[in-house]
Design an enzyme around this catalytic site. Structure first.
Site, PDB file in Angstrom:
ATOM      1  N   LYS A  63       2.379  -2.876 -45.935  1.00  0.00           N
ATOM      2  CA  LYS A  63       1.982  -2.791 -44.511  1.00  0.00           C
ATOM      3  C   LYS A  63       2.674  -1.566 -43.921  1.00  0.00           C
ATOM      4  CE  LYS A  63       1.579  -6.142 -40.683  1.00  0.00           C
ATOM      5  NZ  LYS A  63       0.185  -5.875 -40.319  1.00  0.00           N
TER       6      LYS A  63
HETATM    7  N1  PY5 Z   1      -5.067  -7.492 -42.689  1.00  0.00           N
HETATM    8  C1  PY5 Z   1      -4.561  -6.509 -41.940  1.00  0.00           C
HETATM    9  C2  PY5 Z   1      -5.058  -5.123 -42.127  1.00  0.00           C
HETATM   10  C3  PY5 Z   1      -3.562  -6.779 -40.999  1.00  0.00           C
HETATM   11  O1  PY5 Z   1      -3.059  -5.799 -40.254  1.00  0.00           O
HETATM   12  C4  PY5 Z   1      -3.124  -8.105 -40.839  1.00  0.00           C
HETATM   13  C5  PY5 Z   1      -2.044  -8.421 -39.837  1.00  0.00           C
HETATM   14  C6  PY5 Z   1      -3.697  -9.114 -41.629  1.00  0.00           C
HETATM   15  C7  PY5 Z   1      -4.663  -8.760 -42.558  1.00  0.00           C
HETATM   16  C8  PY5 Z   1      -3.267 -10.542 -41.539  1.00  0.00           C
HETATM   17  O2  PY5 Z   1      -1.983 -10.688 -42.012  1.00  0.00           O
HETATM   18  P1  PY5 Z   1      -1.032 -11.871 -41.520  1.00  0.00           P
HETATM   19  O3  PY5 Z   1      -1.780 -13.125 -41.743  1.00  0.00           O
HETATM   20  O4  PY5 Z   1       0.170 -11.762 -42.381  1.00  0.00           O
HETATM   21  O5  PY5 Z   1      -0.759 -11.652 -40.085  1.00  0.00           O
HETATM   22  N2  PY5 Z   1      -2.359  -7.990 -38.534  1.00  0.00           N
HETATM   23  C9  PY5 Z   1      -1.437  -7.187 -37.796  1.00  0.00           C
HETATM   24  C10 PY5 Z   1      -0.174  -7.921 -37.404  1.00  0.00           C
HETATM   25  O6  PY5 Z   1       0.795  -7.735 -38.096  1.00  0.00           O
HETATM   26  C11 PY5 Z   1      -2.148  -6.678 -36.595  1.00  0.00           C
HETATM   27  C12 PY5 Z   1      -1.753  -5.337 -36.215  1.00  0.00           C
HETATM   28  C13 PY5 Z   1      -2.661  -4.775 -35.174  1.00  0.00           C
HETATM   29  O7  PY5 Z   1      -0.121  -8.669 -36.439  1.00  0.00           O
END
Ligand code: PY5
Length: 304
Positions: free
Chosen positions: A154
């Site tokens: 990430k």
């Molecule tokens: N895919 C992407 C590209 C992400 O940025 C995220 C998290 C997810 C999937 C889902 O991951 P998780 O379930 O671990 O949250 N989203 C970001 C976040 O960290 C959003 C950033 C705008 O909240």
């Protein structure tokens, strides 16, 4: 919020600023997380959801990217608790940890460059409005492929791919983007993983299909078993399978939680309303994160 945590110190948010030549500002050399903490009014406590798992992914992202994090996983969990206590948080919040290359230089060689770690707490409602479900567009921009960049890391800079995809969806009148990967299969949303429901079975793209391994995705896979033996199959999903699915939803615990998708590229999904399985998963997920399901209490870090 009053304080942010920066390299071991609680600093007033206004004072936490960075110099103009900061490496990460120019090249996106940062790793970050998005963590949620939920207020439970019955137990009068704030619970951080899967804090450790987020910081494990944080460390893995940094290791892959060659960015040094000067704090261990447990130290970061403790720092997050300390931050939330200092801000006297008694509501749902979004927590943004970041480690970035903070040296002021235009060189690309990041070895031995100074890094800074910060944790910021942000009051947050729903990132995507989940009530009636959202409209998504499969955009023409593709997800950066695993062979071009390690997508399970990430990393800040890679989010320009999400930004341009979301921009495309928004200017076309949609709420969210869905990106295909280089092979033409469904990868994920701009900041969420994707699930489809077909004939009572859940499907989601496999981790090798250029996606972030979401912690909400993993949570849904784990808790689905409790919902009348609901099964989840990780398999490649073609674009048209989105259109003909009974239900589609996004997961991103941190921001989107479990969000129904009711329209994709103008095709109505199911009957155009959030589907029964999506709502079942969503409600159970909300119980789990609020500390209402005892078997998953080990995922929660109490703040008070
Ligand atoms: N895919 C992407 C590209 C992400 O940025 C995220 C998290 C997810 C999937 C889902 O991951 P998780 O379930 O671990 O949250 N989203 C970001 C976040 O960290 C959003 C950033 C705008 O909240």
């Amino acid at each position: 919020m009053k304080y942010v945590w920066v390299d071991g110190k609680l600093v007033p948010e206004r004072e936490a600023v960075i110099p103009i030549l900061t490496h990460a500002l120019h090249y996106g050399t940062s790793v970050f997380e998005g963590i949620r903490a939920y207020w439970n009014s019955e137990s009068n406590n704030l619970y951080i959801f899967r804090a450790r798992d987020h910081y494990v992914r944080f460390h893995n992202s940094a290791k892959i990217m060659g960015i040094r994090v000067n704090y261990g996983i447990d130290e970061l969990v403790d720092a997050t608790v300390e931050l939330l206590k200092a801000n006297e948080v008694r509501e749902n919040v979004y927590i943004r940890p970041i480690t970035f290359v903070s040296a002021s230089t235009v060189n690309l060689d990041i070895r031995d460059l100074e890094t800074t770690t910060a944790i910021i707490a942000i009051p947050f409602g729903h990132y995507l409005e989940p009530r009636g479900g959202v409209k998504a567009k499969v955009v023409s921009w593709l997800r950066v492929h695993n062979s071009m960049f390690p997508m399970r890391a990430k990393v800040g800079g890679i989010y320009v791919n999400s930004v341009i995809a979301l921009l495309d969806a928004k200017v076309s009148g949609f709420d969210e983007a869905i990106l295909l990967n280089r092979d033409g299969y469904v990868a994920e949303g701009s900041g969420e993983n994707v699930f489809i429901v077909k004939d009572g079975v859940l499907y989601t793209p496999p981790t090798y299909d250029s996606i972030l391994e979401g912690i909400t995705r993993d949570t849904v896979i784990t808790i689905a078993r409790d919902l009348g033996g609901l099964t989840v199959i990780e398999k490649r999903i073609a674009r048209e399978e989105l259109y003909t699915a009974d239900e589609v939803f996004f997961t991103g615990g941190t921001a989107a939680e479990v969000t129904p998708v009711v329209n994709i590229d103008g095709r109505v999904i199911g009957n155009g309303e959030p589907g029964p399985i999506t709502l079942k998963v969503r409600n159970y997920y909300m119980d789990v994160v609020h500390g209402k399901v005892s078997k998953y209490m080990n995922w929660l870090t109490p703040v008070y």
